[in-house]
Each structure stands twice: as structure tokens, then as C-alpha cells.
Design an enzyme around this catalytic site. Sequence first.
Site, mmCIF file in Angstrom:
data_model
loop_
_atom_site.group_PDB
_atom_site.id
_atom_site.type_symbol
_atom_site.label_atom_id
_atom_site.label_comp_id
_atom_site.label_asym_id
_atom_site.label_seq_id
_atom_site.Cartn_x
_atom_site.Cartn_y
_atom_site.Cartn_z
ATOM 1 N N ASP A 221 0.967 -1.315 0.126
ATOM 2 C CA ASP A 221 -0.075 -0.141 -0.140
ATOM 3 C C ASP A 221 0.858 1.087 -0.259
ATOM 4 O OD1 ASP A 221 -2.239 1.619 0.167
ATOM 5 O OD2 ASP A 221 -3.447 0.599 1.716
ATOM 6 N N TRP A 222 0.312 2.377 0.069
ATOM 7 C CA TRP A 222 0.940 3.765 -0.011
ATOM 8 C C TRP A 222 1.955 3.872 0.729
ATOM 9 C CZ3 TRP A 222 -0.624 7.456 -3.522
ATOM 10 C CH2 TRP A 222 -0.081 8.935 -3.464
#
Length: 821
Positions: free
Chosen positions: A363-364
Site C-alpha cells: 500500500d501507499w
Amino acid sequence: MKTIKSLFLLSLLIVNLLISSTYGSSIRVSIVGGEEAEVIEKPRTFGNKRELKLEYSQIYPKKQLNQENINFMSARDTFVDNLMSKMSITEKIGQMTQLDITTLTSPNTITINETTLAYYAKTYYIGSYLNSPVSGGLAGDIHHINSSVWLDMINTIQTIVIEGSPNKIPMIYGLDSVHGANYVHKATLFPHNTGLAATFNIEHATTAAQITSKDTVAVGIPWVFAPVLGIGVQPLWSRIYETFGEDPYVASMMGAAAVRGFQGGNNSFDGPINAPSAVCTAKHYFGYSDPTSGKDRTAAWIPERMLRRYFLPSFAEAITGAGAGTIMINSGEVNGVPMHTSYKYLTEVLRGELQFEGVAVTDWQDIEKLVYFHHTAGSAEEAILQALDAGIDMSMVPLDLSFPIILAEMVAAGTVPESRLDLSVRRILNLKYALGLFSNPYPNPNAAIVDTIGQVQDREAAAATAEESITLLQNKNNILPLNTNTIKNVLLTGPSADSIRNLNGGWSVHWQGAYEDSEFPFGTSILTGLREITNDTADFNIQYTIGHEIGVPTNQTSIDEAVELAQSSDVVVVVIGELPEAETPGDIYDLSMDPNEVLLLQQLVDTGKPVVLILVEARPRILPPDLVYSCAAVLMAYLPGSEGGKPIANILMGNVNPSGRLPLTYPGTTGDIGVPYYHKYSENGVTTPLFQFGDGLSYTTFNYTNLACSNCKPISGQSGNYTGVLGQSYTFTVTVTNNGNVQGKDSVLLYLSDLWAQVTPEVKMLRGFQKVDLMPAKSQQISFTLNAYEFSFIGVDNKITLESGQFIIMVGNQQLGLYLQ
């Protein structure tokens, strides 16, 4: 329940004499889809208990490949082998790198900087991009991205990426299409996942995913970052509305239906995924949804047994059962270990137990966060090493070139072998091959699919989903539907009564939701919908005032205006809830409803007029129970999407019969948090939920009769009690009758209760649900088949365990007992 248990206790001696036990033998058990698997029975030291163990490979056996599958895989492997033999280290690392679109655009614009893009393409061979240029907010005065802009942008990126690649490798673009293609202008927006779950109808999950894929693929994007498969047991969490609620079985069934809808029933491992389908992302693997603090991306403390019992099954069903092509990794930590560093869960469980063959994307910024957020790595190099060792394939970097630069240095220094890159690069290239990106990398702006974005039939599907999701929780004296013969004046008030923005919540046009209703080209607010279907004439007059705006100081003048209008109304409809939010910006410190909304509701109730309360909210915000029970009716609308206003109005007026059921426990106090409906026997009576999981009323009445087991052996002299053999499938039937005067849909829920086990059992667990649609006085027999896995639990050794014993099957007010030996 007590009667059934007593009958069991009286009959145990007889049953044990009639049924013999065998030990140490190999037996066959019924599993998913009617298949059978061989398991080894574990001997017990004493007593007559039998215990069997299951593996996911037995629960979800690999499908038999046909010649078409074999040919596809052979051609793919030959192609990818040849391609990888020609790729440099830098090219391979580029395939593992994903950057945000804003790294290519100038501030306050959505224009691609082609010089920057060419530099990334020719120097680092970046293989993936993501996101919308207006995800974080407006780009100058640009609110949204329409299909023609998206197509031009994707074609520009793809052209320059392929031109810069020595081996002409296309990039893959990913997008958070969470409840529809929410970053594509005019795309149809559906209810968020809690609303989908409330339908208890997997067809809606499939349809929503199909339309979402179509609208995303139409603009040249073949990778959808959905569905969320976390279990929504932490009501403080800002992303609970993205889950399918608190029940693992509902999340498993709805999630798998969504995966099949997104991918067209295909997987990317043994065949192509062709437009209008996209590859989907099962996220966030796993344990992310229950942070102890309730704050996004913070630590979760979930024992291994609970992880496997409640949080893993939805991923197993989506990955191993339905064939999800990619997974996104939990940004948080579980039991002190960031999921991005967990070899146990990313390799041993995901690749080993769940047999996952696809791409695992971070994820980010989650590799970088191992340094400054989680503090497991003292340097960027150590963070990358930890993540690679654990099993990530692609890094959502996403705002700089740190990952490809540092990883190249580590490979050159011998810290990371090229063979480790090859593992991930092969998976990424396999995915691109399955999506047809090598043969057809450029989207067609003139394709017919582009014109289907936002088409009427899609919006009708979203409205139908909203209709089945909306849940009637309270209806005193049958105040609903509103009787136009006696009710002539209605006051509609509250901050969400005339707001399409609030109906959609987060992940709508922008990450944190839309700024204003004008950003939605389609949709109706509740006020607009109510006026449309009633014509708002003198015979039925609708008055409106906002009453209060969320997030602003108390405005007693606005509340006084609502109270004054209520005095001249026959019924007051008040719509309260939350503003749009997503992820960390949506963190809250108190689950209580906005006190000014509570004040508005209280003063309206104090008028003595019948009050219909409608909740439009991402989370089950706590309200004073006495105040809620003072309302004439309560409707839970969740976040129903752009098309949600008219369905709510239709339910108010009786044009639609509500059929939703709560997919989570609605707490009455803060002390109820963290105790789902499937709590332990020792927790009976320790909470006072405002409303229970599965609650939902109708304008008609349904009666359940004749619950029976069609392939069990009845116990002589014990009506309603049966015996069976451990490890087999059993089919249960029940008759549902519409005893009312109007047509209605009913969600029929089947629960299983394990009375005694080596690990303390839950009071009950949902093991089946079906939606029926019945005319008045009509009946239908419903059938549920439970396979061996659905009688299992996670044993003291943290293995999937079947154990002989006594079970209760419950459907509505019907119960039967089953003794498995």
C-alpha cells in the site's frame, strides 16, 4: 435453545452407544463445491471424541485445467521466459515499481509532463502507475476526470513507456474503484460495501463489481484496487464502511462474488482476463481492519487463532476460491510485526497455504514507513530488504524514485540476488500477459464500451442495490410507509436530507469525498427523490430545512426553524450522520454522534410529533438509546451512493418494501465496542447493542416452518434431533411464507451453534443466507448445504479442526439439533 440442549443431553448416552468411533484412519470429508478430500483422523488420548484436520488445499482443491488453460499457460511461460532472458536488472526493478500519477503532472494541472515521463521510462523503466490526478483535491479548477481525458492520459503514458522500454514492456495502471469507478466522471456509484452486505444478496455484489470493472476498463485501466475484505469489528475505524461488515461468512461470500464480478469469473493464473473485466485486488491482507486504537494504520493485537478464525477466511475464499489476481498488503502491524515484513503471512500462509500465484503490491509508501513509522528498519536499504524477504512483488513507492535507485544499488552490491527479482517480475509479467497488455496495450477512445459509462441500466442497478440495502430497524405503530390518506404535511430536515455528497461518503470523485453535489452528474438527494415521487402537491406537502450543518458550531436558529416547522407537520423525517471521509483523515476519538445532530433530533422528538430517523453514516455512531427508542421509526441507509435518495424516498412512501438487514452490531454504548454477535458464551449479557446483527423489518411478515435435515438420521423419539457422521455435508431445508398483505423480500439467515469444543465456541456463527421474493400468502422452500469446513473451528494447535459433538441449526424461530460422531 435450552429445550434443544436438554434433548441432546438426554439422548447422548443412546447416541454414543449407537455410533462407533474409529481412530488413526484415513477418511474422506465433504468440502467446497461437493468435492471430497482425504484427511487423517487424529487419535485422542481418551474419550470418544473424533478430531479431523483440514488444509486450505483440501478445502479449495485446484481446478482441473482444460486444454485451453494448458495452451494459454504454455504460451505465456514461453513468452515470459524469453522476455526475462533479455531484461536488465534496471528493467526488472522498474517492473516492481509503482508511482503516483502526480509524479508526472505539474502542480494544479492534470497535464502529463512528457519530459518527466520519458525520463522515468528510459532511465528507470517504471512499470506501473496509479491514482487520479484529482484524488487529493482539485487540480486548479478541475474537479473531475472524464473518459476522454483519462483515455488520452493513459495512451500518452503507455506510448512513452513502451517507447522507452528496450523490450517494449507496457505499463499497468491501477485505480481505487471502491464503490463504482469513483474517479471516472459519470460512472455509476453504488452503495459502499456495508450497504452491499446489508442486501444479503450476492447478486448485487457481482453486478456492482461487473459495472465497476466495465467503467474502469473503459478508460484504459485494467487493474482495480478492490474489494476490501477486512472484517468490520472496530466501529471507530474510518474504513469500516469499506468492509462487508462484521461477519466472516458474509465477507467471504460477498467478497468472492465481487472478485468473480470484477474478473468475469476468470483468474489471471491459467487464462486471460479480457475487457470489460479487470483484475481485482483483495485487500488489505490481513488483520488491518481491527486496530486496537480504532485509528487507521495503527497496531492490531489479534491472536493467531482469531486471525485464522475471523480474518483469514474472506481472503481464502477470494484468493483460493474465486481466483483474485492481486492482493494489497495491510499497511499496519499485527502483533508487533508490520505485515510488509511478515514472511510467515506473505509467504508461508499466502503463497503456501492459500496457494496464491498472483502479484502482492504494497500500500501507499509502506516500505518507506518501515523506517519512520514502524521503526523496524534503520535505513531505506534495510526496509527494502525486510519487505523483499517477506514476499512483496511491487512497491507503491509512490512519490519518488527511492525504491528503484536503492534496490539497484543493493543488487549491484550482492545484497539482493537477481533471482529474488525474478520471482516478482515473473508474476508481474504474467499478469500483464493475462490482461492482454503485450498484444493490445492502448485503449481505444472510440470503443463502444466508453459510451456505456453512466448508462441508465447501470444506475438502475445501483438504485436496486440501494433499495435492498436500506434497513428498517424500528417501526412503531406501522408509521411507515407514510399513509397519504392521513399524513398531509411532512417536514424533512437534517444535514444529509438534501446532500448527494453525504450519500456517497469517501472515495467519491476525490479520496476524501466530493466537495459539493454539483460534482455528481447523476443522482438524487432524499429531498429530491421524495418530491419527485410524491409530486409535492397541496395534498402531500413536503417542507424542508437543513436544521444543522455537520462540523459547524451549534446554530440554535436553524434548529428552532426546524422545530417550528415540525409543529405544523404530521410527521418529521430527520436525516443525520457523517460527512465524507477516508483513511487517517477520518480518524475519530469518540464514536458518539455529533452532539448538535443529537440536539436537533432531541428537540424534534420533544415536539411530540412522530419522528422518522434516517441514518446516513459510514460508522454506527452511538446515539442515546432512549432517544432512538422515542422515534417512531428508524431507517439505516449506510452510504447508499448517488442513486440512494430515490430508494429511500420509495421506502418511506411504500413503493418499495425494505429488506435490508444489519451486517454489523450497532452499539448502544461505548462498552459494546469489540463484541460482535458471534461472541463467546461467557460474554452473554455483557453488552447492550442498540440493534443486533441481522436485524431488519419489513412491511409484511414472514413465517418460517418445517426446518429439517434432509440427509441426517433422525434420533428416535427425539423430534427435531438428528445424528450424522463428522466430515460430511448436510442439507437443511426450511419453508418461508409471506403472511402479510404486500409483496416482500426476505433475507433468510442460517446460523450454526457449536455447543462444546476444545476451544471455547461462539454462541452462533452465520453459515448461510439467501434472499427470497414472495407475494402475499406464497411460500418457498429454501435449501442450505453445509460442508465439512463450515462445521470447523480453529483448534488449540491453530489448525482447521473438525470435532465430533453437538450443534444447533437455527433459522429464524426454527431450531434443530445435530450430533456429529
